[in-house]
Design a protein around this motif. Structure first.
Motif, PDB file in Angstrom:
ATOM      1  N   ARG A 105      -1.108   5.312 -12.328  1.00 36.18           N
ATOM      2  CA  ARG A 105      -0.742   6.774 -11.302  1.00 36.18           C
ATOM      3  C   ARG A 105      -1.735   7.507 -11.049  1.00 36.18           C
ATOM      4  O   ARG A 105      -2.272   8.055  -9.830  1.00 36.18           O
ATOM      5  CB  ARG A 105       0.469   6.847 -11.199  1.00 36.18           C
ATOM      6  CG  ARG A 105       1.374   6.164 -11.127  1.00 36.18           C
ATOM      7  CD  ARG A 105       2.823   6.336 -11.358  1.00 36.18           C
ATOM      8  NE  ARG A 105       4.159   5.609 -11.822  1.00 36.18           N
ATOM      9  CZ  ARG A 105       5.546   5.752 -12.510  1.00 36.18           C
ATOM     10  NH1 ARG A 105       5.433   7.053 -13.150  1.00 36.18           N
ATOM     11  NH2 ARG A 105       6.182   5.847 -12.359  1.00 36.18           N
ATOM     12  N   PHE A 106      -2.475   8.352 -11.613  1.00 33.59           N
ATOM     13  CA  PHE A 106      -3.585   8.985 -11.504  1.00 33.59           C
ATOM     14  C   PHE A 106      -4.332   8.553 -11.003  1.00 33.59           C
ATOM     15  O   PHE A 106      -5.258   9.120  -9.941  1.00 33.59           O
ATOM     16  CB  PHE A 106      -3.473   9.395 -13.004  1.00 33.59           C
ATOM     17  CG  PHE A 106      -4.508  11.124 -12.768  1.00 33.59           C
ATOM     18  CD1 PHE A 106      -5.116  11.605 -12.066  1.00 33.59           C
ATOM     19  CD2 PHE A 106      -4.180  12.855 -13.834  1.00 33.59           C
ATOM     20  CE1 PHE A 106      -6.189  13.091 -11.667  1.00 33.59           C
ATOM     21  CE2 PHE A 106      -4.944  13.757 -13.397  1.00 33.59           C
ATOM     22  CZ  PHE A 106      -5.392  13.710 -12.365  1.00 33.59           C
ATOM     23  N   LEU A 107      -4.657   7.474 -11.609  1.00 31.49           N
ATOM     24  CA  LEU A 107      -6.346   7.029 -11.334  1.00 31.49           C
ATOM     25  C   LEU A 107      -6.310   6.015  -9.629  1.00 31.49           C
ATOM     26  O   LEU A 107      -6.785   6.737  -8.727  1.00 31.49           O
ATOM     27  CB  LEU A 107      -6.494   5.401 -11.939  1.00 31.49           C
ATOM     28  CG  LEU A 107      -7.312   6.247 -13.428  1.00 31.49           C
ATOM     29  CD1 LEU A 107      -7.856   4.708 -14.139  1.00 31.49           C
ATOM     30  CD2 LEU A 107      -8.785   6.662 -13.084  1.00 31.49           C
ATOM     31  N   VAL A 108      -4.886   5.918  -9.304  1.00 31.98           N
ATOM     32  CA  VAL A 108      -4.787   5.182  -7.956  1.00 31.98           C
ATOM     33  C   VAL A 108      -4.914   6.469  -7.086  1.00 31.98           C
ATOM     34  O   VAL A 108      -5.784   5.915  -6.185  1.00 31.98           O
ATOM     35  CB  VAL A 108      -3.868   4.288  -7.811  1.00 31.98           C
ATOM     36  CG1 VAL A 108      -2.779   4.298  -6.702  1.00 31.98           C
ATOM     37  CG2 VAL A 108      -3.462   3.196  -8.483  1.00 31.98           C
ATOM     38  N   LEU A 109      -4.176   6.967  -7.187  1.00 28.84           N
ATOM     39  CA  LEU A 109      -4.168   8.548  -5.656  1.00 28.84           C
ATOM     40  C   LEU A 109      -5.354   9.208  -6.065  1.00 28.84           C
ATOM     41  O   LEU A 109      -5.772   9.566  -5.084  1.00 28.84           O
ATOM     42  CB  LEU A 109      -2.868   9.640  -6.544  1.00 28.84           C
ATOM     43  CG  LEU A 109      -1.267   9.137  -6.302  1.00 28.84           C
ATOM     44  CD1 LEU A 109      -0.794  10.143  -7.371  1.00 28.84           C
ATOM     45  CD2 LEU A 109      -1.283   8.634  -4.894  1.00 28.84           C
ATOM     46  N   TRP A 110      -6.181   9.399  -7.152  1.00 26.12           N
ATOM     47  CA  TRP A 110      -7.497   9.570  -6.664  1.00 26.12           C
ATOM     48  C   TRP A 110      -8.553   9.157  -6.764  1.00 26.12           C
ATOM     49  O   TRP A 110      -8.760   9.717  -5.316  1.00 26.12           O
ATOM     50  CB  TRP A 110      -7.856   9.783  -8.040  1.00 26.12           C
ATOM     51  CG  TRP A 110      -9.659   9.980  -8.403  1.00 26.12           C
ATOM     52  CD1 TRP A 110     -10.642   9.376  -8.794  1.00 26.12           C
ATOM     53  CD2 TRP A 110      -9.783  11.395  -9.215  1.00 26.12           C
ATOM     54  NE1 TRP A 110     -11.987   9.741  -9.023  1.00 26.12           N
ATOM     55  CE2 TRP A 110     -11.708  11.590  -9.105  1.00 26.12           C
ATOM     56  CE3 TRP A 110      -9.482  13.207  -9.346  1.00 26.12           C
ATOM     57  CZ2 TRP A 110     -12.161  12.526  -9.571  1.00 26.12           C
ATOM     58  CZ3 TRP A 110      -9.814  13.811  -9.561  1.00 26.12           C
ATOM     59  CH2 TRP A 110     -11.253  13.532 -10.038  1.00 26.12           C
ATOM     60  N   HIS A 111      -8.633   7.570  -6.843  1.00 27.95           N
ATOM     61  CA  HIS A 111      -9.769   6.720  -5.300  1.00 27.95           C
ATOM     62  C   HIS A 111      -9.006   6.277  -3.803  1.00 27.95           C
ATOM     63  O   HIS A 111     -10.076   6.339  -2.526  1.00 27.95           O
ATOM     64  CB  HIS A 111      -9.633   5.826  -6.690  1.00 27.95           C
ATOM     65  CG  HIS A 111     -10.262   5.654  -7.524  1.00 27.95           C
ATOM     66  ND1 HIS A 111     -10.148   6.176  -8.759  1.00 27.95           N
ATOM     67  CD2 HIS A 111     -11.891   5.870  -7.540  1.00 27.95           C
ATOM     68  CE1 HIS A 111     -10.948   6.084  -9.626  1.00 27.95           C
ATOM     69  NE2 HIS A 111     -12.387   5.636  -8.741  1.00 27.95           N
ATOM     70  N   LEU A 112      -7.640   6.879  -4.012  1.00 27.51           N
ATOM     71  CA  LEU A 112      -7.299   6.555  -2.650  1.00 27.51           C
ATOM     72  C   LEU A 112      -8.197   8.145  -1.762  1.00 27.51           C
ATOM     73  O   LEU A 112      -7.690   8.251  -0.544  1.00 27.51           O
ATOM     74  CB  LEU A 112      -5.511   6.421  -2.798  1.00 27.51           C
ATOM     75  CG  LEU A 112      -5.128   4.717  -2.970  1.00 27.51           C
ATOM     76  CD1 LEU A 112      -3.851   5.137  -3.308  1.00 27.51           C
ATOM     77  CD2 LEU A 112      -5.667   4.115  -1.536  1.00 27.51           C
ATOM     78  N   THR A 113      -7.906   9.126  -1.860  1.00 28.58           N
ATOM     79  CA  THR A 113      -8.228  10.432  -1.288  1.00 28.58           C
ATOM     80  C   THR A 113      -9.820  10.507  -1.820  1.00 28.58           C
ATOM     81  O   THR A 113     -10.026  11.509  -1.327  1.00 28.58           O
ATOM     82  CB  THR A 113      -7.176  11.302  -2.065  1.00 28.58           C
ATOM     83  OG1 THR A 113      -7.081  11.614  -3.585  1.00 28.58           O
ATOM     84  CG2 THR A 113      -5.653  10.839  -1.653  1.00 28.58           C
ATOM     85  N   LEU A 114     -10.090   9.979  -2.879  1.00 26.96           N
ATOM     86  CA  LEU A 114     -11.769  10.018  -2.908  1.00 26.96           C
ATOM     87  C   LEU A 114     -12.727  10.075  -2.010  1.00 26.96           C
ATOM     88  O   LEU A 114     -13.428  11.094  -1.402  1.00 26.96           O
ATOM     89  CB  LEU A 114     -11.930   9.488  -3.922  1.00 26.96           C
ATOM     90  CG  LEU A 114     -13.840   9.327  -3.964  1.00 26.96           C
ATOM     91  CD1 LEU A 114     -14.084  10.829  -4.868  1.00 26.96           C
ATOM     92  CD2 LEU A 114     -14.256   8.206  -5.417  1.00 26.96           C
ATOM     93  N   PRO A 115     -12.387   8.927  -0.795  1.00 33.68           N
ATOM     94  CA  PRO A 115     -13.207   8.525   0.958  1.00 33.68           C
ATOM     95  C   PRO A 115     -13.235   9.990   1.312  1.00 33.68           C
ATOM     96  O   PRO A 115     -13.590  10.590   2.061  1.00 33.68           O
ATOM     97  CB  PRO A 115     -12.328   7.418   1.026  1.00 33.68           C
ATOM     98  CG  PRO A 115     -12.113   6.600   0.241  1.00 33.68           C
ATOM     99  CD  PRO A 115     -10.910   7.855  -1.037  1.00 33.68           C
TER     100      PRO A 115
END
Length: 411
Positions: free
Chosen positions: A303-313
């Protein structure tokens, strides 16, 4: 793992004793079918919905990953270590990236997050060029939260990978004990059992069959019948295949064989103590297979990885603009790759060269059987020659006659 027969004929060629199957009998009177019933109803047409379309790439990646997991692993030799530490390994690894199961399994998440980055960049570009109404805001945010949470994500990935490697190391050590215990058990049987050659050969077959049965018990998709057909006779194999726990069934064969051997109590006790190593190996391996790393830990990392990369852009837009697309691609490929390696080695037994280890034990026992009589005859000849040199023809010992056969060892 089919192990070839040896010249010592440990593998018996007894005829199959499977019970003959009862022929199927059709009913004497056919059942009546009403006109409203269709004996062959048409299968419902397969419709492609949105979920099935979105699952095409993940299912393809999972299929490749699982098929690569079933490939036979090999033990390293000297030539393999030379290639492993070669200075050209980086180029070789780079060129083989497209055939790596780890990289192929990352195709779905990397494509998904790169697509999100493209959507965010396109939206912000459309707002900047006033292609959308004025009330549409530009998706941007401060990078301070990412700077604060980046160390937490790094530690989470490190701890996750370290926990998985600990399980891998525990499984490797368990199989090291099983392999060494199997060979030691077989060696003691070869040395201790001098009579009952038929039962001795049967006991050796059961001992060699145990690691193979345990490997099939631990690795999903193994063909137990195929792997054991060259080690066990047909009637023994039928009993093993019908049992619910095949490694423990082979241990029962070993225990019963030890009870039937005509041995001294001390030798029998020494041999029976070796069975404990097999039970301990089963317990350790089943715990590793049945009890994963706490699932909440794995879910938290994902979950941490998914939320991190969803908001990275959104976080990188002010500084990178359209570079957020390759930046998201590189970040997702790197971090998800670390997480994927941790998930793969969490189940260690498909990653170990268990087939090669079982074959190594088989070859070592066969070599011990081959050289047993030869070494014994050689030692008897040396002892006889030594006794003849120590005594003269009239039975009295001689001094200084002949050449010394045994070296003088001072303790």
């Amino acid at each position: 793992m089919a192990i070839p027969n040896s010249s010592l004929h440990i593998i018996s060629s007894s005829p199959s004793k499977f019970p003959s199957m009862t022929p199927f009998k059709f009913p004497s009177k056919p059942s009546k079918i009403r006109c409203s019933q269709n004996p062959n109803p048409p299968s419902p047409p397969s419709t492609l919905n949105l979920i099935s379309i979105l699952r095409i790439i993940p299912d393809w990646a999972d299929e490749i990953k699982e098929s690569r997991m079933k490939q036979t692993k090999s033990l390293y030799k000297h030539e393999d270590w030379v290639e492993h530490r070669s200075s050209l390994r980086h180029i070789r690894h780079l060129l083989s990236s497209l055939s790596s199961r780890v990289i192929l399994s990352l195709v779905p998440p990397v494509i998904a997050f790169t697509t999100v980055a493209v959507v965010v960049a396109s939206y912000n570009t459309a707002v900047f060029w006033e292609l959308l109404p004025e009330f549409f805001p530009v998706l941007r945010a401060s990078s301070l939260p990412y700077q604060l949470t980046a160390p937490a994500l790094a530690l989470l990935l490190v701890f996750r990978t370290e926990a998985s490697y600990s399980r891998f190391e525990e499984g490797r050590k368990a199989w090291t004990k099983i392999v060494s215990g199997t060979y030691d058990f077989a060696r003691q049987v070869i040395v201790s059992v001098e009579t009952d050659s038929v039962l001795k050969m049967a006991l050796l077959r059961y001992i060699l069959a145990f690691p193979v049965a345990l490997k099939c018990h631990l690795v999903h998709g193994s063909d137990t019948g195929k792997d054991l057909k060259n080690l066990l006779e047909d009637d023994d194999l039928a009993v093993v295949l019908r049992s619910n726990h095949r490694p423990r069934c082979i241990i029962q064969f070993i225990s019963q064989s030890l009870q039937m051997l005509n041995l001294e109590p001390s030798k029998r006790t020494s041999l029976e103590s070796k069975v404990t190593c097999f039970h301990e190996g089963i317990g350790v391996c089943e715990q590793i297979t049945s009890i994963p790393i706490p699932v909440s830990y794995t879910r938290l990392t994902s979950r941490f990885l998914v939320l991190w990369h969803l908001t990275l852009p959104i976080i990188l837009w002010d500084d990178c603009h359209w570079i957020v697309v390759p930046a998201t691609f590189i970040s997702a490929a790197s971090l998800f790759c670390i997480e994927e390696v941790g998930v793969l080695i969490e189940e260690p037994f498909p990653m170990l060269a268990l087939d090669e280890l079982c074959k190594l034990v088989y070859d070592n026992v066969q070599e011990a059987l081959t050289s047993e009589k030869k070494i014994k005859d050689l030692l008897d000849a040396k002892m006889a020659d030594h006794a003849s040199r120590k005594r003269s023809s009239n039975g009295h010992p001689t001094s200084g006659s002949g050449q010394a056969t045994w070296p003088n060892i001072n303790f």
